[in-house]
Design a protein around this motif. Structure first.
Motif, PDB file in Angstrom:
ATOM      1  N   GLU A 108       1.833 -38.503  10.363  1.00 16.67           N
ATOM      2  CA  GLU A 108       1.122 -37.233  10.511  1.00 16.67           C
ATOM      3  C   GLU A 108       0.330 -37.202  11.816  1.00 16.67           C
ATOM      4  O   GLU A 108       0.255 -36.175  12.488  1.00 16.67           O
ATOM      5  N   ILE A 109      -0.305 -38.335  12.157  1.00 16.87           N
ATOM      6  CA  ILE A 109      -1.066 -38.420  13.411  1.00 16.87           C
ATOM      7  C   ILE A 109      -0.136 -38.190  14.594  1.00 16.87           C
ATOM      8  O   ILE A 109      -0.441 -37.426  15.526  1.00 16.87           O
ATOM      9  N   ARG A 110       1.043 -38.841  14.580  1.00 13.95           N
ATOM     10  CA  ARG A 110       1.994 -38.671  15.687  1.00 13.95           C
ATOM     11  C   ARG A 110       2.462 -37.227  15.793  1.00 13.95           C
ATOM     12  O   ARG A 110       2.588 -36.665  16.876  1.00 13.95           O
ATOM     13  N   SER A 111       2.727 -36.606  14.640  1.00 17.82           N
ATOM     14  CA  SER A 111       3.152 -35.204  14.643  1.00 17.82           C
ATOM     15  C   SER A 111       2.084 -34.315  15.266  1.00 17.82           C
ATOM     16  O   SER A 111       2.374 -33.460  16.114  1.00 17.82           O
ATOM     17  N   THR A 112       0.814 -34.538  14.855  1.00 15.01           N
ATOM     18  CA  THR A 112      -0.306 -33.754  15.409  1.00 15.01           C
ATOM     19  C   THR A 112      -0.426 -33.974  16.912  1.00 15.01           C
ATOM     20  O   THR A 112      -0.650 -33.032  17.684  1.00 15.01           O
ATOM     21  N   ILE A 125       8.036 -30.234  -3.580  1.00 14.20           N
ATOM     22  CA  ILE A 125       8.562 -30.916  -4.765  1.00 14.20           C
ATOM     23  C   ILE A 125       7.597 -32.010  -5.214  1.00 14.20           C
ATOM     24  O   ILE A 125       7.313 -32.164  -6.402  1.00 14.20           O
ATOM     25  N   ILE A 126       7.049 -32.790  -4.236  1.00 13.88           N
ATOM     26  CA  ILE A 126       6.125 -33.869  -4.578  1.00 13.88           C
ATOM     27  C   ILE A 126       4.871 -33.304  -5.236  1.00 13.88           C
ATOM     28  O   ILE A 126       4.340 -33.864  -6.190  1.00 13.88           O
ATOM     29  N   ALA A 127       4.390 -32.149  -4.739  1.00 14.24           N
ATOM     30  CA  ALA A 127       3.212 -31.524  -5.320  1.00 14.24           C
ATOM     31  C   ALA A 127       3.486 -31.139  -6.767  1.00 14.24           C
ATOM     32  O   ALA A 127       2.656 -31.353  -7.668  1.00 14.24           O
ATOM     33  N   GLN A 128       4.651 -30.547  -7.038  1.00 15.03           N
ATOM     34  CA  GLN A 128       5.013 -30.178  -8.409  1.00 15.03           C
ATOM     35  C   GLN A 128       5.119 -31.422  -9.287  1.00 15.03           C
ATOM     36  O   GLN A 128       4.689 -31.444 -10.440  1.00 15.03           O
ATOM     37  N   GLU A 129       5.726 -32.487  -8.696  1.00 11.10           N
ATOM     38  CA  GLU A 129       5.886 -33.730  -9.452  1.00 11.10           C
ATOM     39  C   GLU A 129       4.533 -34.319  -9.806  1.00 11.10           C
ATOM     40  O   GLU A 129       4.308 -34.758 -10.941  1.00 11.10           O
ATOM     41  N   ALA A 164      -7.310 -36.874  -5.265  1.00 17.24           N
ATOM     42  CA  ALA A 164      -7.859 -35.748  -4.493  1.00 17.24           C
ATOM     43  C   ALA A 164      -7.345 -35.788  -3.056  1.00 17.24           C
ATOM     44  O   ALA A 164      -6.952 -34.765  -2.474  1.00 17.24           O
ATOM     45  N   LYS A 165      -7.351 -36.998  -2.472  1.00 19.02           N
ATOM     46  CA  LYS A 165      -6.815 -37.134  -1.102  1.00 19.02           C
ATOM     47  C   LYS A 165      -5.330 -36.795  -1.071  1.00 19.02           C
ATOM     48  O   LYS A 165      -4.836 -36.157  -0.130  1.00 19.02           O
ATOM     49  N   LEU A 166      -4.585 -37.218  -2.115  1.00 23.88           N
ATOM     50  CA  LEU A 166      -3.153 -36.945  -2.166  1.00 23.88           C
ATOM     51  C   LEU A 166      -2.881 -35.441  -2.236  1.00 23.88           C
ATOM     52  O   LEU A 166      -2.056 -34.901  -1.503  1.00 23.88           O
ATOM     53  N   TYR A 167      -3.581 -34.751  -3.162  1.00 23.92           N
ATOM     54  CA  TYR A 167      -3.402 -33.298  -3.264  1.00 23.92           C
ATOM     55  C   TYR A 167      -3.825 -32.592  -1.970  1.00 23.92           C
ATOM     56  O   TYR A 167      -3.227 -31.577  -1.582  1.00 23.92           O
ATOM     57  N   ARG A 168      -4.858 -33.127  -1.324  1.00 24.73           N
ATOM     58  CA  ARG A 168      -5.294 -32.533  -0.045  1.00 24.73           C
ATOM     59  C   ARG A 168      -4.173 -32.600   0.985  1.00 24.73           C
ATOM     60  O   ARG A 168      -3.906 -31.622   1.690  1.00 24.73           O
ATOM     61  N   GLU A 169      -3.499 -33.751   1.067  1.00 24.09           N
ATOM     62  CA  GLU A 169      -2.404 -33.902   2.024  1.00 24.09           C
ATOM     63  C   GLU A 169      -1.199 -33.052   1.622  1.00 24.09           C
ATOM     64  O   GLU A 169      -0.444 -32.595   2.476  1.00 24.09           O
ATOM     65  N   LEU A 213       4.076 -40.060   0.850  1.00 23.00           N
ATOM     66  CA  LEU A 213       3.390 -39.453  -0.284  1.00 23.00           C
ATOM     67  C   LEU A 213       4.061 -39.773  -1.616  1.00 23.00           C
ATOM     68  O   LEU A 213       3.404 -39.815  -2.653  1.00 23.00           O
ATOM     69  N   GLU A 214       5.402 -39.981  -1.592  1.00 17.85           N
ATOM     70  CA  GLU A 214       6.067 -40.339  -2.843  1.00 17.85           C
ATOM     71  C   GLU A 214       5.575 -41.695  -3.348  1.00 17.85           C
ATOM     72  O   GLU A 214       5.272 -41.872  -4.531  1.00 17.85           O
TER      73      GLU A 214
END
Length: 741
Positions: free
Chosen positions: A235-239, A278-282, A85-90, A54-55
């Motif tokens: 994320e897929i592997r984690s799920t 932190i990434i969301a705030q950034e 929008a996709k980034l904020y969704r994630e 995401l960074e």
């Protein structure tokens, strides 16, 4: 540090960084080169979102937006808003995700960009689903599907169906979700949309698990995990790991469930997840700019240099604040990690306790099973010895034809019961890995021919024809385990005979290849009998399994034969294959490898030792047996061959008689009142080490052979026995004693 203060510092820091970045400026190319650059940055951002980087996604999205604003390109501003929008969704900031996608939709409506709207409505549908605004989600996804079909946007239909499935899944409409997933899969596969395919499989597995389709969910989740690993979708592997944990928990495999939960937690504990806030705030700080107030006038070289000097000092201050902030956040992250690990350790300890209890219960059950089999087989063999022994005696007393027919039926029933007992014991030994493969020389063609002779009467009784095809290129002498080969063929051919009436059975043995001293053979047993349905073909090799209750009633049997065949072939590094159609017959196939036996002789003859009954005349045998009927049977069999006999009802009497009299041989039972046959043998060996003592017992011997020989027995004859085997062992013992004397 309190959370609001920490966020304020981070936002201030990142806004300042962004201002520095903006004011320094980007060397932007002109016209088509700019558009190509924006498109490349957006592609990189989308790919980074799919791979959970995401960074990197944020970095590329910011550059794309800055370029789009400077060049006043509405199309790419809308595209940038879609990616953001996709980034904020994630990142979990759904309100900002909704703002960005609505901005994109507004621009695309002004430009009448239906292709872009189809994609934006799909993204908006996924965001509304996460916001639990299911009505809005359904409406916008319907618009996305209509626009995709109207404008032939084939690569968008699959993602729309995927999001319709996710909406149904969130609404607990699990079967509807599966239908949407199945409908969208062909389009996704056609356009090689790997990320959507992985997401579809993982969510389809969730729906299947909710419908209690555990094995289907496991298989579907395997497909999602493979794509996640191949393409690097964290994320897929984690799920998938989290879903594995739930699946194995339902299967009561708690250890595997725990392992997958730990794997899921490991990915969630990665730096990307810890710093997601932190990434969301950034992202909020860097993108919180007025799009209408972009600096577009040109600066003189002198102004640029002055601004750069000023910004360098400000940047130094900002970096110091950033360092303090990062250290504070790392401390908080470590604290949270310790809490998570403590909870995981507690769960692990609980699971370990459960596993220890389960292991102890399994061991007790196994011991009880072994004890039960040992006891029940002894109790079955003892009366069965009376049945087979008396039948043998009566058949030798010149019965009338009518009596002989009844006695042969009685003999067959006894042999069938003994076969059943041996099958149960064989299966138990195979499951416990106590069977070893022998390696002796034998004639395979003759071995199979002997099996066919033994089964010939059964085939004739059911009016079946046996056809034997043996490849002449197969060497005459091979090395392997002839007994197990016979056992496999007896079970398979006997099975075909049982389920075929007025038909044909083919036994084919073909040579596949010979490499050096090893020959590879293919075996086929085919019949045109009742056949096996496709539904039952998978379970037919399980213990105590037959095609149906009606088959069991019509044809009889226990359902153990094919299970034993499967286990024996597995022991010999092979496997059974089945081809069958209901009502048209069945074909069983398997491969085996053998060594070619190297021998200079040209003719192979299996030598059988002949019994010289004259050696046994007037020999004096002590029969130690507590069962009166068994005493009578053994005595009658011996006396018919002119052997003198005496009887002892228990071990104590046997020891006393061995002291007082001279016997040529002792037949010793094991389980008797008072001292056992083993203890009696030990006492006799204290004063007589020469007399042959043979254990004549119904005890299961496989685990006790060493104990028998260590106690002083010369040989062992299990009851019930074949008279030829009985006299062979008596003859061997008496000849050896005579030679020693």
């Amino acid at each position: 540090m309190p959370t609001p203060i920490r966020h304020s510092i981070v936002i201030t820091l990142l806004i300042c960084c962004f201002n520095v970045y903006s004011q320094i400026g980007i060397n932007t190319p002109k016209n088509s080169q700019v558009k190509d650059s924006i498109a490349n940055y957006l592609r990189r951002a989308s790919r980074s979102i799919e791979q959970a980087h995401l960074e990197k996604a944020l970095e590329n999205a910011i550059i794309a937006k800055e370029l789009a604003l400077q060049n006043q390109d509405k199309k790419y501003r809308a595209s940038t808003n879609m990616v953001l929008a996709k980034l904020y969704r994630e990142l979990g900031d759904l309100k900002k995700a909704e703002e960005q996608i609505l901005n994109a939709i507004e621009i695309q409506n002004e430009d009448n960009n239906e292709s872009g709207l189809a994609c934006s409505y799909t993204i908006y549908g996924s965001i509304a689903t996460k916001l639990q605004d299911y009505k809005t989600a359904n409406q916008v996804l319907g618009k996305a599907l209509d626009l995709s079909q109207k404008n032939n946007i084939e690569n968008q239909i699959g993602p729309v169906k995927l999001n319709l499935g996710l909406l149904a899944l969130e609404s607990n409409q699990h079967q509807k979700a599966i239908d949407h997933f199945n409908s969208g899969l062909p389009s996704i596969e056609t356009h090689e949309q790997h990320y959507f395919k992985a997401k579809l499989y993982s969510n389809k597995a969730k729906a299947q698990l909710a419908l209690n389709q555990v094995e289907e969910a496991l298989a579907t989740n395997d497909l999602a995990m493979k794509i996640g690993k191949d393409k690097g979708y964290s994320e897929i592997r984690s799920t998938c790991f989290e879903l594995y944990s739930l699946i194995y928990e339902k299967k009561k495999d708690y250890l595997t469930s725990l392992d997958n939960l730990k794997a899921h937690q490991k990915i969630k504990d990665s730096l990307f997840n810890i710093n997601k806030e932190i990434i969301a705030q950034e992202a909020g700080a860097k993108l919180n700019l007025n799009e209408n107030n972009v600096l577009i006038e040109e600066l003189t070289e002198e102004n640029i240099q002055q601004q750069k000097s000023l910004k360098l000092g400000r940047l130094t201050t900002i970096l110091s604040i950033a360092l303090i902030t990062i250290l504070s956040l790392l401390t908080l992250s470590l604290y949270k990690n310790n809490n998570l690990r403590a909870r995981a350790n507690e769960l692990l300890q609980n699971k370990n306790t459960e596993l220890i209890l389960a292991k102890e219960n399994a061991e007790r059950a196994s011991e009880a099973k072994v004890q039960f089999l040992s006891t029940i087989t002894h109790e079955l063999r003892t009366p069965l010895y009376a049945v087979t022994g008396l039948t043998h005696l009566l058949l030798e007393e010149s019965p009338t034809p009518n009596q002989k027919e009844h006695l042969n039926s009685l003999k067959f029933s006894g042999e069938y019961l003994l076969s059943l007992i041996n099958n149960i014991l064989d299966l138990n030994k195979l499951e416990a890995n106590k069977v070893e493969v022998e390696n002796t020389s034998f004639n395979l063609k003759k071995r199979i021919n002997d099996v066919l002779i033994a089964l010939g009467k059964s085939a004739k009784d059911r009016n079946n024809n046996l056809h034997y095809e043996f490849d002449d290129s197969i060497p005459m002498k091979l090395k392997g385990d002839p007994l197990k080969v016979s056992q496999i063929l007896i079970n398979l051919i006997g099975n075909s005979i049982k389920f075929t009436q007025n038909g044909d059975i083919w036994i084919r043995v073909k040579s596949k290849q010979q490499i050096d001293n090893t020959v590879f053979l293919n075996f086929e047993i085919e019949d045109n009998g009742v056949g096996i349905s496709e539904k039952k073909q998978q379970s037919i090799f399980e213990n105590f399994t037959q095609g149906s209750v009606q088959i069991n009633r019509k044809f009889g049997g226990t359902g153990l034969g094919l299970s034993i065949v499967k286990n024996l072939l597995s022991l010999m590094d092979s496997e059974i294959k089945l081809e069958s159609k209901l009502g048209k017959g069945s074909k069983f196939l398997f491969d085996l490898k053998f060594e070619v036996f190297q021998d200079k002789s040209t003719d192979y003859v299996e030598e059988a030792k002949k019994i010289d009954y004259s050696v046994m005349i007037d020999k004096y045998v002590l029969i130690v047996e507590d069962n009166k009927i068994n005493q009578l049977i053994t005595r009658k069999i011996l006396e018919k061959n002119k052997i003198k006999c005496d009887v002892a009802d228990n071990g104590d009497i046997a020891v006393n008689k061995a002291k007082e009299d001279t016997f040529d041989l002792i037949l010793m039972d094991i389980h008797m009142p008072g001292i056992s046959g083993i203890e009696a043998t030990k006492q006799i060996r204290e004063f007589d080490t020469e007399i042959p003592i043979i254990a004549l017992t119904a005890v299961t011997l496989d685990d006790n052979l060493d104990e028998f020989y260590d106690s002083g027995f010369n040989d062992i004859i299990p009851k019930p026995y074949k008279t030829e085997e009985f006299f062979t062992k008596l003859h061997k013992a008496l000849v050896k004693k005579q030679a020693t004397t």
